[in-house]
Design a protein around this motif. Structure first.
Motif, PDB file in Angstrom:
ATOM      1  N   UNK A 305      48.698  48.853  45.994  1.00  0.00           N
ATOM      2  CA  UNK A 305      50.057  49.140  46.439  1.00  0.00           C
ATOM      3  C   UNK A 305      49.989  50.290  47.437  1.00  0.00           C
ATOM      4  N   UNK A 306      50.665  50.132  48.573  1.00  0.00           N
ATOM      5  CA  UNK A 306      50.611  51.102  49.653  1.00  0.00           C
ATOM      6  C   UNK A 306      52.019  51.532  50.043  1.00  0.00           C
ATOM      7  N   UNK A 307      52.196  52.826  50.251  1.00  0.00           N
ATOM      8  CA  UNK A 307      53.481  53.343  50.712  1.00  0.00           C
ATOM      9  C   UNK A 307      53.706  52.931  52.165  1.00  0.00           C
ATOM     10  N   UNK A 308      54.922  52.523  52.513  1.00  0.00           N
ATOM     11  CA  UNK A 308      55.189  52.055  53.871  1.00  0.00           C
ATOM     12  C   UNK A 308      56.024  53.027  54.687  1.00  0.00           C
ATOM     13  N   UNK A 309      56.500  54.122  54.067  1.00  0.00           N
ATOM     14  CA  UNK A 309      57.244  55.117  54.833  1.00  0.00           C
ATOM     15  C   UNK A 309      57.126  56.471  54.134  1.00  0.00           C
ATOM     16  N   UNK A 310      57.374  57.526  54.886  1.00  0.00           N
ATOM     17  CA  UNK A 310      57.343  58.868  54.332  1.00  0.00           C
ATOM     18  C   UNK A 310      58.539  59.058  53.402  1.00  0.00           C
ATOM     19  N   UNK A 311      58.241  59.387  52.149  1.00  0.00           N
ATOM     20  CA  UNK A 311      59.322  59.532  51.178  1.00  0.00           C
ATOM     21  C   UNK A 311      58.798  60.160  49.899  1.00  0.00           C
ATOM     22  N   UNK A 312      59.602  61.032  49.300  1.00  0.00           N
ATOM     23  CA  UNK A 312      59.270  61.664  48.019  1.00  0.00           C
ATOM     24  C   UNK A 312      57.898  62.328  48.033  1.00  0.00           C
ATOM     25  N   UNK A 313      57.534  62.933  49.152  1.00  0.00           N
ATOM     26  CA  UNK A 313      56.240  63.596  49.254  1.00  0.00           C
ATOM     27  C   UNK A 313      55.085  62.660  49.529  1.00  0.00           C
ATOM     28  N   UNK A 314      55.364  61.365  49.661  1.00  0.00           N
ATOM     29  CA  UNK A 314      54.340  60.373  49.959  1.00  0.00           C
ATOM     30  C   UNK A 314      54.350  60.065  51.449  1.00  0.00           C
ATOM     31  N   UNK A 315      53.196  59.736  51.975  1.00  0.00           N
ATOM     32  CA  UNK A 315      53.058  59.431  53.385  1.00  0.00           C
ATOM     33  C   UNK A 315      52.891  57.936  53.600  1.00  0.00           C
ATOM     34  N   UNK A 316      53.474  57.440  54.677  1.00  0.00           N
ATOM     35  CA  UNK A 316      53.293  56.032  55.024  1.00  0.00           C
ATOM     36  C   UNK A 316      51.802  55.733  55.168  1.00  0.00           C
ATOM     37  N   UNK A 317      51.369  54.640  54.570  1.00  0.00           N
ATOM     38  CA  UNK A 317      49.966  54.252  54.595  1.00  0.00           C
ATOM     39  C   UNK A 317      49.168  54.772  53.419  1.00  0.00           C
ATOM     40  N   UNK A 318      49.768  55.633  52.601  1.00  0.00           N
ATOM     41  CA  UNK A 318      49.068  56.188  51.446  1.00  0.00           C
ATOM     42  C   UNK A 318      48.936  55.131  50.356  1.00  0.00           C
ATOM     43  N   UNK A 319      47.723  54.969  49.816  1.00  0.00           N
ATOM     44  CA  UNK A 319      47.495  54.014  48.738  1.00  0.00           C
ATOM     45  C   UNK A 319      47.961  54.633  47.431  1.00  0.00           C
ATOM     46  N   UNK A 320      48.871  53.951  46.749  1.00  0.00           N
ATOM     47  CA  UNK A 320      49.456  54.448  45.513  1.00  0.00           C
ATOM     48  C   UNK A 320      48.637  54.047  44.292  1.00  0.00           C
ATOM     49  N   UNK A 321      48.190  52.843  44.273  1.00  0.00           N
ATOM     50  CA  UNK A 321      47.312  52.378  43.197  1.00  0.00           C
ATOM     51  C   UNK A 321      46.497  51.203  43.700  1.00  0.00           C
ATOM     52  N   UNK A 322      45.319  51.040  43.144  1.00  0.00           N
ATOM     53  CA  UNK A 322      44.409  50.007  43.626  1.00  0.00           C
ATOM     54  C   UNK A 322      43.480  49.571  42.501  1.00  0.00           C
ATOM     55  N   UNK A 323      43.219  48.287  42.435  1.00  0.00           N
ATOM     56  CA  UNK A 323      42.312  47.735  41.427  1.00  0.00           C
ATOM     57  C   UNK A 323      41.313  46.801  42.091  1.00  0.00           C
ATOM     58  N   UNK A 324      40.041  47.039  41.853  1.00  0.00           N
ATOM     59  CA  UNK A 324      38.987  46.144  42.309  1.00  0.00           C
ATOM     60  C   UNK A 324      38.437  45.394  41.102  1.00  0.00           C
ATOM     61  N   UNK A 325      38.551  44.081  41.120  1.00  0.00           N
ATOM     62  CA  UNK A 325      38.036  43.258  40.022  1.00  0.00           C
ATOM     63  C   UNK A 325      36.539  43.046  40.233  1.00  0.00           C
ATOM     64  N   UNK A 326      35.750  43.479  39.274  1.00  0.00           N
ATOM     65  CA  UNK A 326      34.293  43.364  39.381  1.00  0.00           C
ATOM     66  C   UNK A 326      33.759  42.125  38.668  1.00  0.00           C
ATOM     67  N   UNK A 327      34.388  41.773  37.556  1.00  0.00           N
ATOM     68  CA  UNK A 327      33.867  40.634  36.794  1.00  0.00           C
ATOM     69  C   UNK A 327      34.938  40.093  35.857  1.00  0.00           C
TER      70      UNK A 327
END
Length: 338
Positions: A305-327
């Protein structure tokens, strides 16, 4: 299709929470690693993620709708083909993912087995304490192993350690539901609660795009979110930490290809360092949910999940959460990895 309901029910019996996390982010099981920060006031309310003293930064206050047409003017190259609009490119990627899934060998699954899921998960957390602000954000990364009962009756387990691979593993037991009763043990305190087995492998999933899209819309529930947003998120929920039969997994990707507004983000790098391409849907709350695929084989790699605009101290383009499935595998016992 994951352990959330079991954990929510169990967590409520052990330690009732005073607030619930946002539906889209409730899956993030970050509590044990968050405890490592040593912040005062943190507690483990539901065994899923912090809801008192901490919140995922993508939560509260993100309610305004995004301007229509975001990303739709971009063009991308897919698999060496000529540039295409992000919408048509997304369809091609998802069709490739469906083809890859359809060609996988089917696995015979017994009810007494477990779905084994290994992943790397990272998310931004932020204190909700008085006077807290953007400077209080912290990145929480975990390497996660989950053993989920196929038919919901066996005792499963989740093991987590810091994403760096070091540190002490935290283990959460997941009692199975047998004869309508779940037995739990917290710090020597034993109790029971009524339950219904929650299967982590579904044999009833549709194998065609029309049927699967209807299933995703049903699973999306009756929320205030746009119907297409809920269906897209339901697809991620369905395949997360799950073994899906090849024909049904293919149907998931074919169904997502039919959801209006799905576009291509372009080249991304997942939490495991793998290069892929993401298809995405922008959420009305101000973030973009992405499904990541291998750019060459179109195999599913994970989500973010990625932020799409500057808001609530978050910057546009900032990754909020990420999961890589390994197996993802079917195993005979909790603790087994192959």
């Amino acid at each position: 299709m994951n352990e959330l309901k079991t954990l929510d029910d169990l967590g409520t019996a052990l330690d009732p929470a005073s607030a619930s996390p946002p539906e889209r982010l409730r899956r993030r099981v970050l509590a044990e690693t968050a405890r490592e920060t040593g912040r005062a006031g943190f507690r483990l309310p539901r065994l899923t993620m912090p809801t008192m003293g901490w919140r995922i930064a993508a939560a509260g206050g993100l309610a305004a709708a995004l301007t229509a047409g975001v990303l739709t003017t971009q063009v991308v190259n897919v698999g060496g083909n000529p540039p295409a609009s992000t919408a048509s490119a997304a369809v091609r990627i998802l069709q490739g993912a469906a083809s890859e899934a359809r060609n996988r060998p089917a696995v015979a699954v017994r009810g007494d087995q477990f779905v084994y899921a290994e992943s790397i998960t990272t998310a931004i957390g932020m204190s909700q304490g008085q006077g807290s602000g953007p400077g209080d954000m912290t990145v929480i990364s975990q390497r996660r192993q989950a053993w989920l009962s196929v038919d919901g009756t066996q005792d499963g387990m989740i093991r987590e350690r810091p994403g760096s691979g070091g540190g002490t593993a935290k283990v959460m037991e997941m009692p199975g539901c047998r004869d309508g009763i779940r037995v739990w043990d917290k710090g020597g305190k034993v109790g029971t609660q009524p339950c219904e087995p929650e299967a982590h492998y579904r044999r009833d999933l549709p194998t065609d795009a029309d049927g699967m899209l209807a299933e995703l819309r049903r699973a999306g529930g009756d929320t205030r979110n746009p119907r297409d947003q809920d269906a897209f998120n339901a697809a991620g929920d369905l395949i997360r930490e799950a073994y899906i039969a090849p024909a049904s997994l293919a149907a998931v990707f074919d169904a997502v290809a039919r959801i209006p507004g799905v576009t291509v983000v372009g080249e991304v790098t997942d939490e495991a360092g793998r290069t892929g391409v993401a298809v995405a849907l922008t959420q009305v709350q101000g973030s973009r949910t992405e499904l990541i695929f291998d750019a060459r084989t179109h195999a599913f790699l994970g989500e973010r999940s990625t932020q799409v605009r500057n808001q609530d101290g978050l910057k546009a383009g900032q990754v909020l959460d990420s999961t890589a499935v390994l197996k993802i595998a079917i195993v005979d016992r909790a603790g087994q990895t192959s």
